[in-house]
Write a protein that holds these residues in place. Structure first.
Motif, PDB file in Angstrom:
ATOM      1  N   TYR A 387       0.783  -0.955   0.065  1.00  0.00           N
ATOM      2  CA  TYR A 387      -0.046  -0.088   0.000  1.00  0.00           C
ATOM      3  C   TYR A 387       0.967   1.231   0.016  1.00  0.00           C
ATOM      4  CZ  TYR A 387      -3.434  -3.632   1.226  1.00  0.00           C
ATOM      5  OH  TYR A 387      -4.274  -4.673   1.284  1.00  0.00           O
ATOM      6  N   VAL A 388       0.460   2.391  -0.820  1.00  0.00           N
ATOM      7  CA  VAL A 388       0.820   3.516  -0.793  1.00  0.00           C
ATOM      8  C   VAL A 388       0.204   4.515  -0.227  1.00  0.00           C
ATOM      9  CG1 VAL A 388       1.754   5.237  -2.575  1.00  0.00           C
ATOM     10  CG2 VAL A 388       2.505   2.623  -2.877  1.00  0.00           C
ATOM     11  N   GLY A 389       0.949   5.516   0.351  1.00  0.00           N
ATOM     12  CA  GLY A 389      -0.011   6.694   1.125  1.00  0.00           C
ATOM     13  C   GLY A 389      -0.075   7.777   0.001  1.00  0.00           C
ATOM     14  N   SER A 390      -0.860   7.528  -1.022  1.00  0.00           N
ATOM     15  CA  SER A 390      -1.161   8.880  -1.640  1.00  0.00           C
ATOM     16  C   SER A 390      -2.920   8.691  -2.268  1.00  0.00           C
ATOM     17  CB  SER A 390      -0.499   8.308  -3.120  1.00  0.00           C
ATOM     18  OG  SER A 390      -0.852   7.189  -3.749  1.00  0.00           O
ATOM     19  N   ALA A 391      -3.182   9.602  -3.030  1.00  0.00           N
ATOM     20  CA  ALA A 391      -4.624   9.747  -3.341  1.00  0.00           C
ATOM     21  C   ALA A 391      -4.831   9.919  -4.781  1.00  0.00           C
ATOM     22  CB  ALA A 391      -5.184  10.976  -2.677  1.00  0.00           C
ATOM     23  N   GLY A 392      -5.748   9.166  -5.340  1.00  0.00           N
ATOM     24  CA  GLY A 392      -6.198   9.345  -6.768  1.00  0.00           C
ATOM     25  C   GLY A 392      -6.030   7.786  -7.176  1.00  0.00           C
ATOM     26  N   HIS A 393      -6.737   7.598  -8.512  1.00  0.00           N
ATOM     27  CA  HIS A 393      -6.635   6.534  -9.094  1.00  0.00           C
ATOM     28  C   HIS A 393      -5.166   6.120  -9.607  1.00  0.00           C
ATOM     29  CE1 HIS A 393      -8.415   2.784 -10.683  1.00  0.00           C
ATOM     30  NE2 HIS A 393      -8.429   3.295 -11.856  1.00  0.00           N
ATOM     31  N   CYS A 394      -4.893   4.953  -9.098  1.00  0.00           N
ATOM     32  CA  CYS A 394      -3.463   4.333  -9.534  1.00  0.00           C
ATOM     33  C   CYS A 394      -2.518   5.404  -9.305  1.00  0.00           C
ATOM     34  CB  CYS A 394      -3.514   4.079 -10.948  1.00  0.00           C
ATOM     35  SG  CYS A 394      -4.729   2.569 -11.418  1.00  0.00           S
ATOM     36  N   GLY A 419      11.982 -10.562   3.403  1.00  0.00           N
ATOM     37  CA  GLY A 419      11.268  -9.628   4.049  1.00  0.00           C
ATOM     38  C   GLY A 419      11.069  -8.417   2.929  1.00  0.00           C
ATOM     39  N   SER A 420      10.860  -8.861   1.644  1.00  0.00           N
ATOM     40  CA  SER A 420      11.135  -7.820   0.721  1.00  0.00           C
ATOM     41  C   SER A 420       9.834  -6.992   0.895  1.00  0.00           C
ATOM     42  CB  SER A 420      11.222  -8.552  -0.583  1.00  0.00           C
ATOM     43  OG  SER A 420       9.996  -9.307  -1.011  1.00  0.00           O
ATOM     44  N   THR A 421       8.663  -7.233   1.505  1.00  0.00           N
ATOM     45  CA  THR A 421       7.445  -6.581   1.265  1.00  0.00           C
ATOM     46  C   THR A 421       7.305  -5.886   2.789  1.00  0.00           C
ATOM     47  OG1 THR A 421       6.259  -8.283   2.094  1.00  0.00           O
ATOM     48  CG2 THR A 421       6.154  -7.713  -0.299  1.00  0.00           C
ATOM     49  N   ALA A 422       8.438  -5.961   3.430  1.00  0.00           N
ATOM     50  CA  ALA A 422       8.463  -4.947   4.599  1.00  0.00           C
ATOM     51  C   ALA A 422       8.745  -3.299   4.183  1.00  0.00           C
ATOM     52  CB  ALA A 422       9.532  -5.051   5.637  1.00  0.00           C
ATOM     53  N   VAL A 423       7.753  -2.507   4.744  1.00  0.00           N
ATOM     54  CA  VAL A 423       7.664  -1.102   4.531  1.00  0.00           C
ATOM     55  C   VAL A 423       9.066  -0.457   4.495  1.00  0.00           C
ATOM     56  CG1 VAL A 423       6.908   1.157   5.175  1.00  0.00           C
ATOM     57  CG2 VAL A 423       5.336  -0.906   5.015  1.00  0.00           C
ATOM     58  N   LEU A 426      10.795  -1.618   1.318  1.00  0.00           N
ATOM     59  CA  LEU A 426      10.134  -1.134   0.102  1.00  0.00           C
ATOM     60  C   LEU A 426      10.562   0.282  -0.203  1.00  0.00           C
ATOM     61  CD1 LEU A 426       6.493  -2.641   0.607  1.00  0.00           C
ATOM     62  CD2 LEU A 426       8.188  -3.460  -1.275  1.00  0.00           C
ATOM     63  N   ASN A 427      10.561   1.166   0.724  1.00  0.00           N
ATOM     64  CA  ASN A 427      10.985   2.679   0.649  1.00  0.00           C
ATOM     65  C   ASN A 427      12.361   2.782   0.415  1.00  0.00           C
ATOM     66  OD1 ASN A 427       8.341   3.791   1.101  1.00  0.00           O
ATOM     67  ND2 ASN A 427       8.237   3.514   3.073  1.00  0.00           N
ATOM     68  N   ALA A 428      13.176   1.746   1.106  1.00  0.00           N
ATOM     69  CA  ALA A 428      14.534   1.981   0.598  1.00  0.00           C
ATOM     70  C   ALA A 428      14.842   1.756  -0.718  1.00  0.00           C
ATOM     71  CB  ALA A 428      15.326   1.008   1.587  1.00  0.00           C
ATOM     72  N   LEU A 441       3.362   2.239   3.036  1.00  0.00           N
ATOM     73  CA  LEU A 441       3.201   2.331   4.602  1.00  0.00           C
ATOM     74  C   LEU A 441       2.631   0.978   4.596  1.00  0.00           C
ATOM     75  CD1 LEU A 441       0.064   3.003   4.072  1.00  0.00           C
ATOM     76  CD2 LEU A 441       0.708   5.140   3.965  1.00  0.00           C
ATOM     77  N   ASN A 442       2.764   0.847   6.090  1.00  0.00           N
ATOM     78  CA  ASN A 442       2.011  -0.185   6.765  1.00  0.00           C
ATOM     79  C   ASN A 442       0.449   0.201   6.734  1.00  0.00           C
ATOM     80  OD1 ASN A 442       3.978  -2.109   7.504  1.00  0.00           O
ATOM     81  ND2 ASN A 442       4.499  -0.703   9.256  1.00  0.00           N
ATOM     82  N   TYR A 443      -0.504  -0.693   6.379  1.00  0.00           N
ATOM     83  CA  TYR A 443      -1.966  -0.456   6.136  1.00  0.00           C
ATOM     84  C   TYR A 443      -2.835  -1.612   5.915  1.00  0.00           C
ATOM     85  CZ  TYR A 443      -6.060   1.676   4.454  1.00  0.00           C
ATOM     86  OH  TYR A 443      -7.427   2.034   4.343  1.00  0.00           O
ATOM     87  N   ARG A 444      -3.699  -1.770   6.835  1.00  0.00           N
ATOM     88  CA  ARG A 444      -4.494  -2.881   6.691  1.00  0.00           C
ATOM     89  C   ARG A 444      -6.212  -2.427   6.251  1.00  0.00           C
ATOM     90  NH1 ARG A 444      -4.116  -8.443   6.456  1.00  0.00           N
ATOM     91  NH2 ARG A 444      -5.802  -9.355   7.033  1.00  0.00           N
TER      92      ARG A 444
END
Length: 450
Positions: A387-394, A419-423, A426-428, A441-444
């Protein structure tokens, strides 16, 4: 993390050899090979499929055996993220949605036919990755689920992965609730030919409602029922302790921001009803008080606060919506819509999803429905959701898209996610690419309620 990892495998499997042999006798209308505009050392393979859909692939001179197939590649591109993958040795290509539209099965068949065309001309790939965004994300996930003999992995971005019928039932809930409480004369399912006029009517009514406490409360109720994101382009990451700010985010997703939810609810409702020969959505038997109870606690608190501020009775408004004449579906249209594809969770290849938490079109709660199906089918180890902390479609940066592709390729190389999908990983990885923002970001997501 390298942009594309792994060397081409030398073993040509029976499936690809058979497909290439079949195509060698000429099942395609046109196939041409030309230098790619982006790089004179790259080749472009292009032509038309049996249903007249164009296809196109860009193949680098040092092709490493990996090919990505994408629903929308022949419509434009390559994008910066696609070119980055090509530059590091992968071929990238695909088709368009112009002919198939909401005929998802037809689009999936085209993905496979395009891969066959690619193999017949460029040679047998060592691995094929289904990748795409929006409807392309749905097609990528569907292609991987239906054709694990041809697809080795999936990167599905911002797709409506709850499935066709359920996501449009939920859109109906949102628009139906708004219609009953704001203006019952507005179109809900009988969309006129002048779609733009219908959108304008809705946006005008919603803009007026947004100016009053009563209207804001009712917009909040419909948004909570429909699980719209409050994280929008108007209000990023709103504070649930500030009900007005939170509702302003909902309004942005619904009507105020570019590509508004209500506009897509008009245009795609019209198209899908025509394509499937009847209305494939219904709300007969739906208890909207129960739908609100299924919404997140955060959303319910905002709705209650706004109703209290407006001096309205939430109970009375829910009774109004529940007491309204319900909408029945055409059973044959539902069957045809579902047959275009409803996900089963029966995946057998590694699958990575990428979603913006503020996507107003492919609402993020749908990802929980997909996860539940995969888990029930016993395939949880094959799925990772990001999950990405952004707004808008795609609304992804090129760095985020390339990072998602690399995570999937690493999974294929190593046989495990690690651990490839640890936030932080991913950001690094995204920051190291220097291709835009890194906002994982971490998101549920909330449990999908329809």
């Amino acid at each position: 993390m390298a942009l594309v990892k792994g060397k081409a495998m030398t073993l040509m499997t029976h499936r690809w050899t058979h497909a290439a042999a079949a195509l060698a006798v000429g099942t395609l209308a046109v196939t041409t090979v030309t230098p790619a505009a982006a790089d004179e050392t790259d080749k472009t393979i292009e032509g038309f499929l049996a249903d007249s859909t164009p296809y196109r692939f860009v193949v680098p001179e040092d092709w490493n055996g990996t090919v990505f197939v994408d629903l929308d590649f022949a419509s434009g591109g390559p994008s910066e993220s696609q070119q980055a993958l090509i530059d590091d040795g992968a071929a990238y290509g695909g088709t368009t949605r112009d002919v198939t539209g909401w005929n998802l099965r037809g689009a999936v068949d085209n993905q496979i036919e395009a891969l066959d065309a690619f193999a017949a001309t460029a040679g047998v790939p060592s691995r094929a990755i289904a990748m795409g965004q929006s409807m392309g994300g749905m097609i990528a996930a569907t292609t991987g689920e239906l054709h694990p003999d041809r697809i080795d992995g999936v990167v599905a971005g911002c797709g409506g992965l709850s499935g066709t019928v359920s996501q449009w039932n939920q859109k109906l809930d949102t628009v139906f609730t708004l219609g009953q409480l704001i203006d019952p004369t507005l179109p809900v399912v009988d969309i006129p030919d002048d779609i733009e006029a219908a959108r304008a009517l809705w946006q005008g009514a919603l803009a007026e409602a947004q100016q009053s406490p009563e209207g804001r409360a009712r917009i909040a109720l419909a948004s909570a029922i429909g699980q719209l994101p409050a994280w929008s382009q108007s209000v990023e990451d709103p504070d649930p302790k500030d009900p007005r700010q939170y509702e302003a985010g909902w309004y942005g997703s619904l009507s105020g921001d570019p590509l508004p939810y209500i506009g897509q609810a008009m245009s795609s409702r019209k198209t899908s009803t025509e394509v499937f020969g009847g209305l494939p959505s219904w709300n007969v038997g739906i208890d909207y008080a129960e739908q609100l109870r299924k919404a997140s606690a955060e959303s319910r608190r905002v709705v209650k606060a706004l109703y209290d501020e407006a001096g309205l009775s939430l109970k009375d408004d829910l009774a109004t919506v529940n007491g309204a004449e319900r909408i029945e579906a055409d059973p044959d249209a539902v069957e045809r819509f579902a047959a275009s594809y409803e996900f089963t969770g029966d995946i057998s290849v590694p699958t990575l999803t990428l979603n913006a938490v503020g996507d107003q079109i492919s609402t993020v709660a749908q990802q929980s429905a997909y996860e539940q199906r995969v888990n029930r089918a016993g395939n949880a180890p094959l799925l990772r959701q990001t999950y990405v902390g952004s707004a808008g479609h795609c609304a992804f940066s090129d760095a985020e898209v390339v990072t998602a592709a690399n995570v999937l390729l690493d999974r294929l190389d190593t046989g495990h996610w690690g651990g490839s999908t640890a936030v932080h990983h991913l950001n690094a990885a995204a920051e190291a690419l220097d291709m835009g923002e890194a906002r994982f970001l971490n998101y549920r997501p909330d449990r999908f309620n329809r």
